[in-house]
Scaffold this motif. Structure first.
Motif, PDB file in Angstrom:
ATOM      1  N   ALA A 216     -35.578 -28.633  13.378  1.00 47.35           N
ATOM      2  CA  ALA A 216     -36.103 -29.644  12.472  1.00 47.35           C
ATOM      3  C   ALA A 216     -36.863 -28.981  11.319  1.00 47.35           C
ATOM      4  N   ASP A 217     -37.149 -29.767  10.304  1.00 48.70           N
ATOM      5  CA  ASP A 217     -38.024 -29.380   9.205  1.00 48.70           C
ATOM      6  C   ASP A 217     -37.475 -28.214   8.386  1.00 48.70           C
ATOM      7  N   GLY A 218     -36.146 -28.036   8.407  1.00 43.18           N
ATOM      8  CA  GLY A 218     -35.536 -26.972   7.612  1.00 43.18           C
ATOM      9  C   GLY A 218     -35.767 -25.578   8.132  1.00 43.18           C
ATOM     10  N   VAL A 219     -36.256 -25.455   9.351  1.00 37.25           N
ATOM     11  CA  VAL A 219     -36.531 -24.136   9.935  1.00 37.25           C
ATOM     12  C   VAL A 219     -35.226 -23.485  10.374  1.00 37.25           C
ATOM     13  N   THR A 220     -35.140 -22.184  10.164  1.00 30.33           N
ATOM     14  CA  THR A 220     -33.984 -21.415  10.673  1.00 30.33           C
ATOM     15  C   THR A 220     -34.500 -20.228  11.469  1.00 30.33           C
ATOM     16  N   ARG A 221     -33.632 -19.702  12.317  1.00 27.48           N
ATOM     17  CA  ARG A 221     -33.957 -18.519  13.102  1.00 27.48           C
ATOM     18  C   ARG A 221     -33.785 -17.269  12.254  1.00 27.48           C
ATOM     19  N   THR A 222     -34.278 -16.150  12.725  1.00 25.77           N
ATOM     20  CA  THR A 222     -34.161 -14.895  11.968  1.00 25.77           C
ATOM     21  C   THR A 222     -32.709 -14.482  11.761  1.00 25.77           C
ATOM     22  N   ASP A 223     -31.817 -14.979  12.673  1.00 29.04           N
ATOM     23  CA  ASP A 223     -30.401 -14.659  12.519  1.00 29.04           C
ATOM     24  C   ASP A 223     -29.689 -15.658  11.619  1.00 29.04           C
ATOM     25  N   GLY A 224     -30.474 -16.581  11.022  1.00 27.81           N
ATOM     26  CA  GLY A 224     -29.926 -17.537  10.079  1.00 27.81           C
ATOM     27  C   GLY A 224     -29.420 -18.822  10.689  1.00 27.81           C
ATOM     28  N   LEU A 225     -29.366 -18.911  12.009  1.00 31.61           N
ATOM     29  CA  LEU A 225     -28.862 -20.124  12.645  1.00 31.61           C
ATOM     30  C   LEU A 225     -29.914 -21.222  12.592  1.00 31.61           C
ATOM     31  N   ASP A 226     -29.429 -22.461  12.439  1.00 26.91           N
ATOM     32  CA  ASP A 226     -30.350 -23.599  12.327  1.00 26.91           C
ATOM     33  C   ASP A 226     -30.295 -24.489  13.574  1.00 26.91           C
ATOM     34  N   PHE A 227     -29.951 -23.901  14.713  1.00 19.05           N
ATOM     35  CA  PHE A 227     -29.893 -24.662  15.959  1.00 19.05           C
ATOM     36  C   PHE A 227     -30.225 -23.722  17.125  1.00 19.05           C
ATOM     37  N   ILE A 228     -30.476 -24.337  18.243  1.00 22.24           N
ATOM     38  CA  ILE A 228     -30.606 -23.589  19.506  1.00 22.24           C
ATOM     39  C   ILE A 228     -29.640 -24.207  20.496  1.00 22.24           C
ATOM     40  N   GLU A 229     -28.935 -23.337  21.185  1.00 20.69           N
ATOM     41  CA  GLU A 229     -27.992 -23.820  22.203  1.00 20.69           C
ATOM     42  C   GLU A 229     -28.712 -23.931  23.545  1.00 20.69           C
ATOM     43  N   VAL A 230     -28.560 -25.107  24.180  1.00 22.71           N
ATOM     44  CA  VAL A 230     -29.128 -25.319  25.507  1.00 22.71           C
ATOM     45  C   VAL A 230     -27.983 -25.636  26.478  1.00 22.71           C
ATOM     46  N   ALA A 231     -28.227 -25.417  27.726  1.00 23.16           N
ATOM     47  CA  ALA A 231     -27.194 -25.673  28.734  1.00 23.16           C
ATOM     48  C   ALA A 231     -27.796 -26.464  29.886  1.00 23.16           C
ATOM     49  N   THR A 232     -26.959 -27.258  30.555  1.00 24.21           N
ATOM     50  CA  THR A 232     -27.446 -28.095  31.647  1.00 24.21           C
ATOM     51  C   THR A 232     -26.299 -28.495  32.573  1.00 24.21           C
ATOM     52  N   THR A 233     -26.652 -28.752  33.814  1.00 22.87           N
ATOM     53  CA  THR A 233     -25.678 -29.333  34.761  1.00 22.87           C
ATOM     54  C   THR A 233     -25.862 -30.846  34.852  1.00 22.87           C
ATOM     55  N   ARG A 234     -26.899 -31.377  34.186  1.00 24.96           N
ATOM     56  CA  ARG A 234     -27.183 -32.823  34.223  1.00 24.96           C
ATOM     57  C   ARG A 234     -27.398 -33.340  32.802  1.00 24.96           C
ATOM     58  N   PRO A 235     -26.324 -33.488  32.035  1.00 24.00           N
ATOM     59  CA  PRO A 235     -26.465 -33.907  30.630  1.00 24.00           C
ATOM     60  C   PRO A 235     -27.197 -35.232  30.460  1.00 24.00           C
ATOM     61  N   GLU A 236     -27.110 -36.122  31.462  1.00 23.87           N
ATOM     62  CA  GLU A 236     -27.730 -37.446  31.319  1.00 23.87           C
ATOM     63  C   GLU A 236     -29.224 -37.355  31.091  1.00 23.87           C
ATOM     64  N   THR A 237     -29.860 -36.275  31.578  1.00 29.32           N
ATOM     65  CA  THR A 237     -31.316 -36.196  31.483  1.00 29.32           C
ATOM     66  C   THR A 237     -31.798 -35.892  30.065  1.00 29.32           C
ATOM     67  N   MET A 238     -30.877 -35.547  29.139  1.00 27.64           N
ATOM     68  CA  MET A 238     -31.345 -35.203  27.792  1.00 27.64           C
ATOM     69  C   MET A 238     -31.979 -36.403  27.087  1.00 27.64           C
ATOM     70  N   LEU A 239     -31.741 -37.612  27.612  1.00 33.05           N
ATOM     71  CA  LEU A 239     -32.373 -38.785  27.022  1.00 33.05           C
ATOM     72  C   LEU A 239     -33.885 -38.776  27.213  1.00 33.05           C
TER      73      LEU A 239
END
Length: 904
Positions: A216-239
Motif C-alpha cells: 500500500a501507499d506506493g511502497v516498493t521493496r528494495t528489489d522493486g517489487l510492489d507486492f509480497i507473496e503469501v502462501a496458505t493451506t486455508r485460503p478462506e481465512t484471508m477474509l
C-alpha cells in the motif's frame, strides 16, 4: 454342582463336562445378592480403588475388558488377604456422547433438540438413561467385576453435582478459574468447544496456495517489487487477515517492515511485522496472520500488539462466513460454508490475477501445489475442527499442576511402569490453560450469572449470585455446561460422598491404586491428581498403573473401519469369562500392548477344563475340602514336595502382585496348577490314596483355588463348594476366604527326589517320542556306579518309575554293547539299549534327513532376517512371522540333533 443348584446347598458330584455359562450367571447373582462385594470389615485395613467411569452410553469393548479385569484381580486379591476392600463403580454422564445419542433418536423421528426447551430436552436425556443407560454395567457383571454396586455412582447424581459446583466456585474464588477470550478447538457439527485431547489428527489431501498481496501507499521493496507473496493451506481465512509476518533477519523484507499491504478482497490494510514465526526457508518467507482462526497466528497477533478482544472473527458456530467487526467482508461470501468460501476466494483471487500458479515437473500450471496435510478432526463430531475465538471458562492448569509434579517426583505417587514418568513431566511442565466450558445442554451447568454489562457472579446457587450482584440487578444464567472431564476429575473423593460424608472420605481417601489406560493419563489421571491435591490436600491414589492397548493379532490398532474389532462378550459366550480374564492377565506385560490371540483364550478355557477334571478326579478318590489353612503334616516325599511347591508359588505370586506384574502372577499360578499339580502330583499319587495323601491333595487343591480365584473367580468358586462335604463344610464363599498361609517351608530333600523322578520320566517320554518307540513299551535301563542319593530315590520309588517311566528294571551295572539312548536325571545318566526295539539304521537316516531340512529352512530364514533391507521394508507382521518360523525350525533342528545323539 448342577446349573440349577443353589450355591450354598450341599455339594454334588461335578458334571463330566465344564460348562461356564450357567456357573457364571449363578455365582455372580449370588455374590451380589449376599453383599460379597461390599466393604464389611471395619476393623481391617481398607483397600480402595475406583474404576475409570465408562460413558453411560457405552458398551463393553476389549479395552474395558482389560482394564476392569486387572482391577478385579487386584480387589479380589486384597479381599482374600483380609483387607476391607472397596471398588467404587459408576458411570460418566458423557456430555457430548450422550447428547448425540438422544439427538440422533430425535432425528430418527424427524425431530430435533431445538424444538424443545433446555429443561424438556434434559428430561428426555434422563428418560433415555433410565431405559438404556445401564448396558455397560450389566456387561461388567458378566466379566465378573466385584464392584460395590450398592454405592454405584453417576457424575450427575445430586451429591456429585454439589461437589462439582463447590469445586468450581472455590477455584473461582481462589483465582484459579477465570473467563477469557482465546482460541478453542471448535466442532462445527456439535457446535461446542472441545479439548486438545479430543482432537484426532488425520492426513488429508489438500493444497498449498500462493497469492500476491499488493503493498500500500506506493511502497516498493528494495528489489522493486510492489507486492509480497503469501502462501496458505486455508485460503478462506484471508477474509480475517490482520497482519503479515516476515522473519526479522530476512533481508528481502527488511525495508518494508512496518509498511502496509492491502488485502485484495477486503481492502483491509495489513501491517508487515517482524516475527520469528515466519520461516525464510518456507515458501516466500512471508506468512499471512489470521489471529482469530489459527493457534500459531493467535500468538503472533498478540506479539504484534493485537488484543484478543480486537481479533477478527469470520465464522459462526457452523463455520459459515459472517461479517467481521470492521465490516469489510464482501457480501457474496457471507453465509457460505467455509469450504465453499475457499473455492470462491481462490477463484476471485485468480480472476484478479493475484493467484500464483504451481508449476509441476512437466511444466503444467495448477491453482495450488498438492499436499498431504495434518488436519484436526473432532473425535466425536467427525468433522474438521475450526480454531475459533470465543469467550470460555478456563482453569489455571499450570498452577494446579505444580503439586502433582512434586508428588510424582517425591514418590508420593508411584507411576508404574516408571517409564511413563518422563511423559507425565513433559506434559505437566508445559500444560496449557484448560478450557472447561462446553456449549451443550446435557451436563453440569456452569454456576455463573451475568448482569446486563456482562459481569459474572459465580456462586453455589442463584440466590447467592443475586446477593453478590445486589437487589434489583437482573441476572442471566450462563448457558454452558462443564467439560465432562472436570467432573470426573473429582472421582476419587466425590464418589465417597465429599464434601458431605466425612467418615467415608477419611476411611477410603486416598485410594490405594488407580489402574488406567495410558491413553487417559492426561484426560483424567493428571486432572484427578490436580483436584485431589488441591481440595483434599493429599494425593488421590498412591500408585498409578498404566496399561497398554489391546491390539489386533497383527499388532494393528483395532477400529471398526479396519474390521478387526473383537467383542469381549462374544469371547465370553464362546470360552467363558474366566478364560478371557486369564488371557488378559497373562498377556499384560508392563509397558507393552496386548495382542489379541483367540487361540490363547481357547487355551485358557482348556486350562479351566483341566482344573475341573483334576477336581473331579480328586472328588472321585475321596479328596475334598481341607480342614486347615496351614499345610498338613507330610512324610511321603511327593507330599512334602508339593507342599514346598505351594510355598514357592505363593511367594512368587505375592511378589508379582506387589510389583503389579500381572503376567508373572498369572503364569506362576498356571504353571503350578497345570504342571506341578495336574501333570505330576496327581500322576504320582494315583493308587496311593492313604489318609496323609488325601489330606495333602485336598489342601493343595484348596490353595490352588484360592490363588487362582482373583484371575478365574467363577470356576474356582464352583469347585470350592463342590469339594466341600458335610464333615468338611466351607465357612464362607471362596470370594471371602483367607489367603494361603502354609506355615511350611520347602523341603530340599523331597524337592531333589521328586525333581529327579520328573527329569527321568520327562526324558524317557521325550526320547520315546523322538525315536518312535511305543509309549507303553517296557524298557530296561543300566546305571553303572550310581550315587547313594540316586540309589535311594530309585529304591523308594520303584512303583512310580515302573508306572510313569515304563522302566521294568534299572540295573546298577554297565550297559550291554550296542545302540542305546541316554537319559539324564540329576547326577545320573541312564542307558537304555535299543537293539530289537527299532531299526537303528532306518531311524538314523530318517533323523538325518529331517535335520538337514530343518537346518536348511532355519538358514534361509536367518539370511532374510539378517538382511537389513527386508527387516526395514517388509510389513511388521511379515518380519514377525519370519522370526517365529526361524525360531520353530531352529528348535526343531536342535530336537532332531538331540535324537541323533541318543542313537550313539
Amino acid at each position: 454342582m448342577t446349573e440349577t443348584a443353589e450355591p450354598a446347598t450341599a455339594p454334588q458330584t461335578l458334571a463330566k463336562t465344564f460348562e461356564p455359562a450357567g456357573i457364571e450367571a449363578r455365582w455372580y447373582q449370588h455374590w451380589e445378592s449376599t453383599g460379597a462385594f461390599r466393604p464389611a470389615r471395619p476393623d481391617a485395613v481398607p483397600f480402595t480403588i475406583v474404576n475409570p467411569p465408562p460413558n453411560v452410553t457405552g458398551s463393553l469393548h476389549i479395552g474395558h475388558a482389560l482394564d476392569n479385569t486387572l482391577q478385579d484381580v487386584v480387589i479380589r486379591y486384597e479381599r482374600l488377604r483380609g483387607k476391607d476392600a472397596l471398588w467404587v463403580v459408576g458411570t460418566d454422564h458423557a456430555g457430548i456422547a450422550t447428547q448425540m445419542v438422544v439427538e440422533r433418536q430425535l432425528e430418527a423421528q424427524q425431530d430435533k433438540r431445538t424444538n424443545y426447551t433446555r429443561e424438556t430436552f434434559v428430561d428426555k436425556v434422563w428418560d433415555w438413561k433410565a431405559q438404556s443407560g445401564g448396558t455397560i454395567t450389566r456387561q461388567l457383571r458378566r466379566l465378573g467385576c466385584s464392584m460395590d454396586w450398592s454405592r454405584e455412582q453417576f457424575t450427575m447424581d445430586p451429591h456429585f453435582t454439589r461437589a462439582v459446583v463447590k469445586v468450581f466456585v472455590d477455584l473461582f474464588n481462589q483465582g484459579l478459574i477465570y473467563r477469557d477470550k482465546r482460541l478453542v478447538n471448535w466442532d462445527p457439527r456439535l457446535k461446542t468447544a472441545i479439548s486438545d485431547l479430543e482432537v484426532e489428527t488425520q492426513e488429508i489431501k489438500g493444497g498449498f496456495w500462493r497469492f500476491r498481496y499488493p503493498l500500500a501507499d506506493g511502497v516498493t521493496r528494495t528489489d522493486g517489487l510492489d507486492f509480497i507473496e503469501v502462501a496458505t493451506t486455508r485460503p478462506e481465512t484471508m477474509l480475517a487477515d490482520m497482519v503479515v509476518a516476515v522473519h526479522p533477519d530476512d533481508a528481502r523484507y527488511a525495508s518494508v517492515i512496518g509498511a502496509f499491504l492491502e488485502q485484495p478482497l477486503t481492502g483491509r490494510r495489513l501491517r508487515i511485522v517482524a516475527d520469528e514465526h515466519a520461516d525464510p526457508e518456507l515458501g516466500s518467507g512471508a506468512v499471512k496472520i489470521t489471529p482469530g482462526h489459527d493457534f500459531n497466528d493467535f500468538e503472533v497477533g498478540k506479539r504484534a500488539g493485537i488484543k484478543p478482544a480486537d481479533m477478527l472473527n469470520m465464522f459462526d458456530a457452523q463455520a459459515q462466513v459472517v461479517q467481521t467487526a470492521d465490516g469489510l467482508v464482501p457480501p457474496q461470501f457471507l453465509g457460505q460454508d467455509r469450504f465453499v468460501a475457499r473455492q470462491m476466494i481462490v477463484a476471485a483471487m485468480k480472476d484478479a490475477g493475484l493467484l500464483v500458479p504451481h508449476v509441476d515437473k512437466d511444466g503444467a500450471e495448477h491453482d495450488c501445489e498438492p499436499r498431504t496435510i495434518q488436519t484436526p478432526f473432532g473425535d466425536r463430531g467427525g468433522v474438521v475442527i475450526e480454531p475459533w475465538l470465543t469467550d470460555q471458562w478456563y482453569v489455571d492448569a499450570a498452577a494446579l499442576a505444580s503439586k502433582p509434579i512434586a508428588a510424582v517426583r517425591s514418590g508420593a505417587i508411584e507411576i508404574v511402569p516408571k517409564t511413563w514418568e518422563k511423559t507425565f513431566f513433559n506434559w505437566m511442565d508445559n500444560i496449557q490453560p484448560w478450557c472447561v466450558s462446553r456449549q451443550l445442554w446435557w451436563g453440569h451447568r456452569i454456576p455463573a450469572w451475568y448482569d446486563a454489562e456482562g459481569k459474572a457472579y459465580v456462586a453455589h446457587d442463584e440466590a447467592a449470585a443475586q446477593a453478590q450482584a445486589g437487589a434489583g440487578v437482573a441476572l442471566t444464567r450462563d448457558e454452558d455446561v462443564l467439560d465432562t472431564w472436570f467432573s470426573s476429575a473429582l472421582w476419587p473423593f466425590a464418589t465417597l460422598g465429599w464434601p458431605d460424608d466425612d467418615a467415608m472420605v477419611k476411611r477410603h481417601y486416598p485410594n490405594d491404586l488407580l489402574i488406567s489406560g495410558f491413553d487417559i493419563l492426561f484426560f483424567w489421571d493428571a486432572r484427578m491428581a490436580m483436584q485431589g491435591l488441591q481440595f483434599m490436600g493429599e494425593v488421590p491414589w498412591r500408585r498409578l498403573y498404566l496399561h497398554g492397548l489391546v491390539r489386533a493379532a497383527d499388532g494393528q490398532k483395532m477400529s471398526k473401519s479396519k474390521g478387526n474389532v473383537v467383542d469381549p462378550l462374544v469371547l465370553i459366550d464362546q470360552y467363558g469369562a474366566d478364560a478371557l480374564r486369564f488371557f488378559m492377565c497373562a498377556m499384560e506385560s508392563q509397558g507393552r500392548d496386548v495382542k489379541m490371540d483367540e487361540r490363547r483364550v481357547e487355551g485358557y478355557r482348556n486350562f479351566a477344563t483341566k482344573l475341573w477334571n483334576a477336581a473331579r478326579f480328586c472328588q472321585a478318590n475321596g479328596i475334598g475340602a481341607s480342614t486347615s489353612i496351614t499345610a498338613p503334616v507330610a512324610t511321603h516325599a511327593v507330599n512334602r514336595w508339593i507342599i514346598g511347591e505351594v510355598v514357592e508359588t505363593l511367594g512368587t505370586l505375592d511378589q508379582a502382585m506387589a510389583d503389579l506384574r500381572f503376567d508373572a502372577a498369572a503364569n506362576v499360578v498356571y504353571q503350578f496348577a497345570w504342571g506341578a499339580f495336574c501333570d505330576w502330583y496327581i500322576e504320582f499319587i494315583k493308587g496311593n490314596f492313604d489318609d496323609e495323601t488325601r489330606a495333602v491333595a485336598g489342601w493343595v487343591l484348596d490353595q490352588i483355588l484360592v490363588m487362582l480365584h482373583p484371575f478365574m473367580p467363577f470356576v474356582t468358586e464352583e469347585l470350592w463348594h463342590a469339594l466341600a462335604s458335610p464333615t468338611h463344610p466351607r465357612e464362607a464363599d471362596l470370594i471371602l476366604a483367607r489367603w494361603p498361609q502354609p506355615g511350611a517351608a520347602v523341603d530340599a530333600a523331597a524337592k531333589a527326589e521328586v525333581e529327579w523322578l520328573i527329569a527321568l520320566v520327562s526324558g524317557l517320554r521325550t526320547a520315546r517320542n523322538e525315536l518312535g518307540l511305543a509309549p507303553g513299551a517296557k524298557l530296561e535301563a543300566w546305571l553303572p556306579e550310581p550315587s547313594d542319593a540316586t540309589r535311594a530315590v530309585i529304591a523308594g520309588n520303584g512303583a512310580a518309575i515302573d508306572r510313569l517311566a515304563r522302566l521294568s528294571a534299572i540295573h546298577f551295572a554297565p550297559a550291554p554293547a550296542g545302540a542305546a539312548m541316554q537319559v539324564g536325571a540329576g547326577d545320573a545318566t541312564l542307558i537304555v539299549p535299543l537293539e530289537g526295539l527299532i531299526d537303528i539304521g532306518a531311524e538314523r537316516a530318517r533323523l538325518e534327513k529331517a535335520l538337514a531340512t530343518a537346518e536348511k529352512e532355519a538358514g534361509a530364514l536367518a539370511g532374510r532376517l539378517n538382511n537389513a533391507s527386508f527387516v526395514e521394508r517388509a510389513k511388521p507382521e511379515a518380519v514377525d512371522k519370519a522370526r517365529a518360523d526361524h525360531a520353530h525350525h531352529t528348535a526343531e533342528a536342535a530336537r532332531l540333533a538331540a535324537a541323533l545323539a541318543r542313537l550313539g
